[in-house]
Write a protein that holds these residues in place. Sequence first.
Motif, PDB file in Angstrom:
ATOM      1  N   LYS A   1     -44.008 -27.676   0.768  1.00 55.65           N
ATOM      2  CA  LYS A   1     -45.483 -29.338   0.890  1.00 55.65           C
ATOM      3  C   LYS A   1     -44.989 -30.306  -0.048  1.00 55.65           C
ATOM      4  CE  LYS A   1     -47.866 -27.643   4.076  1.00 55.65           C
ATOM      5  NZ  LYS A   1     -47.687 -27.888   5.452  1.00 55.65           N
ATOM      6  N   SER A   2     -43.811 -29.537  -1.312  1.00 57.93           N
ATOM      7  CA  SER A   2     -44.065 -31.038  -2.635  1.00 57.93           C
ATOM      8  C   SER A   2     -43.342 -31.425  -1.825  1.00 57.93           C
ATOM      9  CB  SER A   2     -43.682 -30.382  -3.492  1.00 57.93           C
ATOM     10  OG  SER A   2     -42.614 -30.004  -3.585  1.00 57.93           O
ATOM     11  N   THR A   3     -42.439 -31.309  -1.584  1.00 62.79           N
ATOM     12  CA  THR A   3     -40.964 -31.732  -0.649  1.00 62.79           C
ATOM     13  C   THR A   3     -41.160 -33.108   0.173  1.00 62.79           C
ATOM     14  OG1 THR A   3     -39.534 -30.202  -1.801  1.00 62.79           O
ATOM     15  CG2 THR A   3     -38.685 -31.874   0.264  1.00 62.79           C
ATOM     16  N   GLU A   4     -42.372 -31.766   0.743  1.00 63.34           N
ATOM     17  CA  GLU A   4     -42.447 -33.524   2.318  1.00 63.34           C
ATOM     18  C   GLU A   4     -43.654 -34.396   1.601  1.00 63.34           C
ATOM     19  OE1 GLU A   4     -46.145 -33.132   5.631  1.00 63.34           O
ATOM     20  OE2 GLU A   4     -45.602 -31.187   5.361  1.00 63.34           O
ATOM     21  N   VAL A   5     -44.547 -34.315   0.871  1.00 63.54           N
ATOM     22  CA  VAL A   5     -45.555 -35.138   0.006  1.00 63.54           C
ATOM     23  C   VAL A   5     -44.554 -36.286  -0.951  1.00 63.54           C
ATOM     24  CG1 VAL A   5     -47.095 -35.424  -1.913  1.00 63.54           C
ATOM     25  CG2 VAL A   5     -47.389 -33.679  -0.682  1.00 63.54           C
ATOM     26  N   GLU A   6     -43.488 -35.335  -1.329  1.00 62.71           N
ATOM     27  CA  GLU A   6     -42.477 -36.519  -2.082  1.00 62.71           C
ATOM     28  C   GLU A   6     -41.492 -37.530  -1.454  1.00 62.71           C
ATOM     29  OE1 GLU A   6     -38.822 -36.180  -5.860  1.00 62.71           O
ATOM     30  OE2 GLU A   6     -40.742 -34.480  -5.649  1.00 62.71           O
TER      31      GLU A   6
ATOM     32  N   TYR B   1     -31.473 -31.825  -3.786  1.00 62.44           N
ATOM     33  CA  TYR B   1     -31.291 -32.529  -2.546  1.00 62.44           C
ATOM     34  C   TYR B   1     -32.327 -33.805  -1.800  1.00 62.44           C
ATOM     35  CZ  TYR B   1     -33.214 -30.831   2.628  1.00 62.44           C
ATOM     36  OH  TYR B   1     -33.687 -31.518   3.916  1.00 62.44           O
ATOM     37  N   ILE B   2     -33.983 -33.382  -2.799  1.00 64.80           N
ATOM     38  CA  ILE B   2     -35.193 -34.542  -2.112  1.00 64.80           C
ATOM     39  C   ILE B   2     -34.024 -35.385  -3.111  1.00 64.80           C
ATOM     40  CG2 ILE B   2     -37.523 -35.766  -3.947  1.00 64.80           C
ATOM     41  CD1 ILE B   2     -38.295 -32.772  -3.587  1.00 64.80           C
ATOM     42  N   GLU B   3     -33.491 -36.400  -4.389  1.00 58.84           N
ATOM     43  CA  GLU B   3     -32.828 -37.062  -4.430  1.00 58.84           C
ATOM     44  C   GLU B   3     -31.710 -37.037  -3.148  1.00 58.84           C
ATOM     45  OE1 GLU B   3     -33.554 -39.590  -7.012  1.00 58.84           O
ATOM     46  OE2 GLU B   3     -35.184 -37.885  -7.375  1.00 58.84           O
ATOM     47  N   ALA B   4     -30.557 -36.551  -2.133  1.00 62.00           N
ATOM     48  CA  ALA B   4     -30.007 -36.852  -1.773  1.00 62.00           C
ATOM     49  C   ALA B   4     -30.729 -37.288  -0.085  1.00 62.00           C
ATOM     50  CB  ALA B   4     -28.940 -35.658  -1.641  1.00 62.00           C
ATOM     51  N   ILE B   5     -31.548 -37.490  -0.346  1.00 65.19           N
ATOM     52  CA  ILE B   5     -32.181 -37.713   0.640  1.00 65.19           C
ATOM     53  C   ILE B   5     -33.126 -39.233   0.937  1.00 65.19           C
ATOM     54  CG2 ILE B   5     -34.869 -37.370   2.847  1.00 65.19           C
ATOM     55  CD1 ILE B   5     -34.350 -34.811   2.225  1.00 65.19           C
ATOM     56  N   LYS B   6     -33.299 -39.567  -0.966  1.00 63.40           N
ATOM     57  CA  LYS B   6     -33.728 -40.603  -1.275  1.00 63.40           C
ATOM     58  C   LYS B   6     -32.762 -41.639  -1.115  1.00 63.40           C
ATOM     59  CE  LYS B   6     -37.566 -39.495  -3.650  1.00 63.40           C
ATOM     60  NZ  LYS B   6     -38.382 -39.113  -5.418  1.00 63.40           N
ATOM     61  N   GLU B   7     -31.856 -40.970  -1.798  1.00 64.15           N
ATOM     62  CA  GLU B   7     -30.643 -42.276  -1.641  1.00 64.15           C
ATOM     63  C   GLU B   7     -30.037 -42.311   0.605  1.00 64.15           C
ATOM     64  OE1 GLU B   7     -27.513 -40.115  -3.175  1.00 64.15           O
ATOM     65  OE2 GLU B   7     -28.440 -40.477  -5.457  1.00 64.15           O
ATOM     66  N   GLU B   8     -30.624 -41.758   0.977  1.00 66.20           N
ATOM     67  CA  GLU B   8     -29.998 -41.911   2.841  1.00 66.20           C
ATOM     68  C   GLU B   8     -30.941 -42.833   3.008  1.00 66.20           C
ATOM     69  OE1 GLU B   8     -29.078 -39.354   6.421  1.00 66.20           O
ATOM     70  OE2 GLU B   8     -29.155 -37.953   4.776  1.00 66.20           O
ATOM     71  N   MET B   9     -32.326 -42.477   2.506  1.00 63.01           N
ATOM     72  CA  MET B   9     -32.892 -42.876   3.054  1.00 63.01           C
ATOM     73  C   MET B   9     -33.067 -44.628   2.590  1.00 63.01           C
ATOM     74  SD  MET B   9     -37.206 -42.195   2.788  1.00 63.01           S
ATOM     75  CE  MET B   9     -37.643 -41.114   2.057  1.00 63.01           C
TER      76      MET B   9
ATOM     77  N   ARG C   1     -39.112 -30.309   7.540  1.00 67.20           N
ATOM     78  CA  ARG C   1     -38.443 -29.196   8.020  1.00 67.20           C
ATOM     79  C   ARG C   1     -37.577 -28.135   7.998  1.00 67.20           C
ATOM     80  NH1 ARG C   1     -37.793 -31.896  13.261  1.00 67.20           N
ATOM     81  NH2 ARG C   1     -36.111 -30.679  13.309  1.00 67.20           N
ATOM     82  N   TYR C   2     -36.251 -28.280   7.232  1.00 61.36           N
ATOM     83  CA  TYR C   2     -35.869 -27.347   6.439  1.00 61.36           C
ATOM     84  C   TYR C   2     -36.142 -27.054   5.346  1.00 61.36           C
ATOM     85  CZ  TYR C   2     -31.921 -29.525   9.931  1.00 61.36           C
ATOM     86  OH  TYR C   2     -31.270 -29.741  10.517  1.00 61.36           O
ATOM     87  N   SER C   3     -36.892 -28.142   4.140  1.00 63.93           N
ATOM     88  CA  SER C   3     -37.187 -26.826   3.544  1.00 63.93           C
ATOM     89  C   SER C   3     -38.868 -26.356   3.103  1.00 63.93           C
ATOM     90  CB  SER C   3     -37.773 -28.585   2.289  1.00 63.93           C
ATOM     91  OG  SER C   3     -37.899 -27.445   1.304  1.00 63.93           O
TER      92      SER C   3
ATOM     93  N   LEU D   1     -27.332 -22.945   2.509  1.00 66.38           N
ATOM     94  CA  LEU D   1     -26.283 -22.036   1.855  1.00 66.38           C
ATOM     95  C   LEU D   1     -25.937 -22.978   0.116  1.00 66.38           C
ATOM     96  CD1 LEU D   1     -23.720 -20.726   4.342  1.00 66.38           C
ATOM     97  CD2 LEU D   1     -25.812 -19.627   3.343  1.00 66.38           C
ATOM     98  N   PHE D   2     -26.665 -24.433   0.354  1.00 68.12           N
ATOM     99  CA  PHE D   2     -25.221 -24.902  -0.604  1.00 68.12           C
ATOM    100  C   PHE D   2     -27.031 -25.658  -1.562  1.00 68.12           C
ATOM    101  CE2 PHE D   2     -22.230 -25.419   2.375  1.00 68.12           C
ATOM    102  CZ  PHE D   2     -21.203 -24.339   2.258  1.00 68.12           C
ATOM    103  N   GLU D   3     -27.914 -26.261  -0.967  1.00 63.73           N
ATOM    104  CA  GLU D   3     -28.946 -27.144  -1.192  1.00 63.73           C
ATOM    105  C   GLU D   3     -30.301 -26.182  -1.821  1.00 63.73           C
ATOM    106  OE1 GLU D   3     -29.050 -29.713   1.572  1.00 63.73           O
ATOM    107  OE2 GLU D   3     -26.706 -30.398   0.879  1.00 63.73           O
TER     108      GLU D   3
END
Length: 158
Positions: free
Chosen positions: A96-101, A52-60, A91-93, A43-45
């Motif tokens: 493949k590009s998100t997975e690799v990044e 979305y990728i940047e938020a996950i990187k920050e969480e990482m 899995r949410y996304s 719904l939001f991302e």
Amino acid sequence: MKAASIKTLKDELKHKNSAELLEVCLKLARFKKENKELLTYLLFEAHDEDRYIEAIKEEMDVMFSEINTKSFFYIRKSVRKILTTIKKYIRYSKKKSTEVELLLYFCMKLKNFKPSIKKSPRIQNVFDTQIRMIKKTMQSLHEDLQYDYNLLLEEIEN
């Protein structure tokens, strides 16, 4: 109770009106945390994959900074937990590009981690496995993306 097949569920959902569908979605979201996270992504991302990728990187980054470095046992446990979380977000996304990044970023963080992962064969194996996964996934991407990601991969491997 045996779960119905996806096709059966899809056919049944076609017969529901929008209010009933809304109720089903809300029940799913209340039932399990992963369902709520997936619904949040959809719904939001999903419309802004880069954010979305940047938020996950920050969480990482936060997760890596919180690792207990007293022994390799704790480091390995934390690394596995981080990887499990990343795989869930991938899995949410389903891109493949998100997975690799995300996996490239994980490997970069792991390689630069102190103490060195080279001192622990088990953590090194996790690193090597993720590198293999990245290479396998990259083959299905567009040539331009493959080139860009290959440059990052070579930088990580050296």
